[in-house]
Design an enzyme around this catalytic site. Structure first.
Site, PDB file in Angstrom:
ATOM      1  NE  ARG A 199      54.590  18.616  97.073  1.00 24.13           N
ATOM      2  CZ  ARG A 199      54.632  17.443  97.693  1.00 24.13           C
ATOM      3  NH1 ARG A 199      55.527  16.546  97.352  1.00 24.13           N
ATOM      4  NH2 ARG A 199      53.792  17.176  98.661  1.00 24.13           N
ATOM      5  CG  ASP A 217      49.899  10.582 100.706  1.00 20.50           C
ATOM      6  OD1 ASP A 217      49.756  11.646 100.073  1.00 20.50           O
ATOM      7  OD2 ASP A 217      50.750  10.442 101.606  1.00 20.50           O
ATOM      8  NE  ARG A 266      49.342  12.564  94.529  1.00 18.72           N
ATOM      9  CZ  ARG A 266      50.047  12.155  95.568  1.00 18.72           C
ATOM     10  NH1 ARG A 266      49.488  12.099  96.775  1.00 18.72           N
ATOM     11  NH2 ARG A 266      51.309  11.806  95.425  1.00 18.72           N
ATOM     12  CB  SER A 283      55.398   8.371 107.613  1.00 13.57           C
ATOM     13  OG  SER A 283      54.545   8.844 106.609  1.00 13.57           O
TER      14      SER A 283
END
Length: 447
Positions: A128, A326, A357, A28
């Site tokens: 996405r 995450d 996920r 990030s």
């Protein structure tokens, strides 16, 4: 960016893990350091940049829009910025590879410049949806022509001057917040983002560090209100990127789960909006000690000493989810080996990451002999209180091009009675190019 040939790898249990390792720089912070340096007037330098494919996609895009970006032989990056408002029309499509962060943040940057950019990506990224960024940026005056469902490829026609807005985030998302703050940099007046649930605050910290006029207040409901004054002048900076806590999660959990392990992971960023995993692991009984806690470039950092621990199941507090979104795949692996039941809810966002996920983790853990119950927004896992059994012999896991799924099941292999083979480790290069080498240096068996 072309699709690589699959690169399978097998992981199996070995003796205790030990040693000192350093994980790649925070993803990030790496993305944001390149973007803001490119918008400063003058020369910035960055040490410890994550040189994974996602961050390199950001570097390529900023070059395509006029910034001069060079990597020195010593690994230090130098960025000659063009100034806020100075981005140039890119001559070809901006290839985002697999990087959702690059895509959403750069859409914000481009939206308030009078340029047109085409965003393309790989097969996974092209699935996405980008609507959560398209909608607020359209309110500021940018125009979009997207593929069905708000997906890539898409064309963005930016506008200058853009219209400052106040936007309340319908879903907690650091990427949407950051996209709007970046768009606000070149928008006259004040752009406000209202955040009902706090998300990672690297953008706010770094924007302030570069000299943007940014304030954070609370409204009557307790939501965070982030305001940025546009037409900013950013000052060049020297940035030292701390180790990525999302990457550190893998050697940390591996050391916790393999009995007798004693590992030090150096220089880990512990920003409270990112470090929720370590708090949950401690709730489960993890032995994680902070060594030499310090502050680097406005971000809290420490070395983590991790020893093999007997974990117990917990109910994960819902308010901690945004600070570890995450890290849930690797937490699910820890929960599988813990004693008792772990319940995690409020995780709908995990279904629209690089893969679904929740579904992939539930399916893979079940193949390893774990009792897992999948709901719309989470998993309930009954831990095995020790090794994963996988009684039917070796197990192959299809990671569906998702780097975090691949690494999570690699760690599961280290505590499984049988070898666990991941069908393709190539996507791991997006965030953690040195993963296999680092795990082997600690004593993991990788074939």
């Amino acid at each position: 960016m072309h699709q690589m040939a699959p690169s399978p790898a097998a992981f199996k249990s070995a003796g205790p893990l030990s040693g000192r390792v350093r994980v790649p720089g925070d993803k990030s912070i790496s993305h944001r350091s390149l973007m803001l340096s490119a918008l400063a007037v003058g020369t910035s330098s960055v040490e410890g940049l994550l040189e994974g494919e996602d961050v390199l996609a950001t570097a390529a895009a900023m070059r395509a829009m006029g910034a001069r970006i060079e990597r020195g032989a010593d690994g230090r990056w130098t960025i000659h910025g063009v100034g806020v408002g100075g981005l140039l029309q890119p001559q070809q499509a901006l290839d985002m590879g697999n990087s959702g962060t690059s895509t959403r943040l750069l859409m914000g940057l481009v939206a308030s410049h009078a340029i047109t950019a085409t965003f393309i990506g790989d097969a996974s990224l092209s699935k996405r949806p980008m609507n959560r960024v398209i909608d607020p940026l359209s309110l500021m005056g940018a125009e979009f022509t997207a593929s069905p469902g708000g997906r890539l490829p898409l064309v963005l026609r930016g506008i200058a001057p853009a219209v400052p807005i106040e936007y309340r985030l319908p879903v907690a998302s650091a990427q949407v917040k950051s996209a709007l703050l970046l768009a606000g940099l070149n928008t006259p007046g004040i752009t406000r983002v209202v955040e009902p649930v706090p998300t990672r605050d690297h953008s706010e910290r770094m924007l302030r560090g570069f000299g943007a006029e940014l304030t954070v207040d609370q409204d009557g409901t307790g939501a965070r209100v982030i305001s940025i004054r546009g037409e900013a002048e950013l000052r060049p900076q020297h940035i030292v990127v701390p180790g990525d806590p999302s990457s550190a999660a893998f050697p940390v959990v591996a050391a916790l789960l393999v009995p007798g392990s004693d590992v030090i992971v150096e220089n880990v960023g512990l920003n409270p909006t990112r470090a929720g995993l370590f708090d949950v692991l401690r709730m489960m009984g993890a032995d994680i000690e902070l060594v030499d806690a310090r502050e680097v470039g406005g971000e809290p950092v420490a070395d983590l000493r991790v020893r093999g621990s007997s974990l117990h199941g917990v109910e994960v507090p819902p308010d901690i989810a945004p600070s570890m979104i995450d890290e849930f795949p690797i937490l699910f692996v820890a929960a599988s080996v813990a004693k008792g039941r772990t319940v995690a809810r409020g995780l709908e966002e995990l279904r629209v990451k690089e893969s679904d996920r929740l579904a992939l983790m539930a399916r893979g853990l079940a193949r390893l002999g774990v009792r897992v119950e999948e709901s719309k927004d989470g998993l309930i896992i009954d831990g095995t209180d020790g090794a994963l059994l996988a009684a039917n012999g070796p197990v192959e896991i299809a990671a569906e091009l998702d780097h975090r799924i691949a690494m999570s099941f690699a760690v599961a292999g280290l505590v499984s009675a049988n070898t666990v083979t991941i069908d393709d480790m190539a996507p791991v290069a997006t965030s953690f190019p040195t993963f296999q080498r680092l795990m082997q240096s600690l004593g993991a068996t990788v074939a």
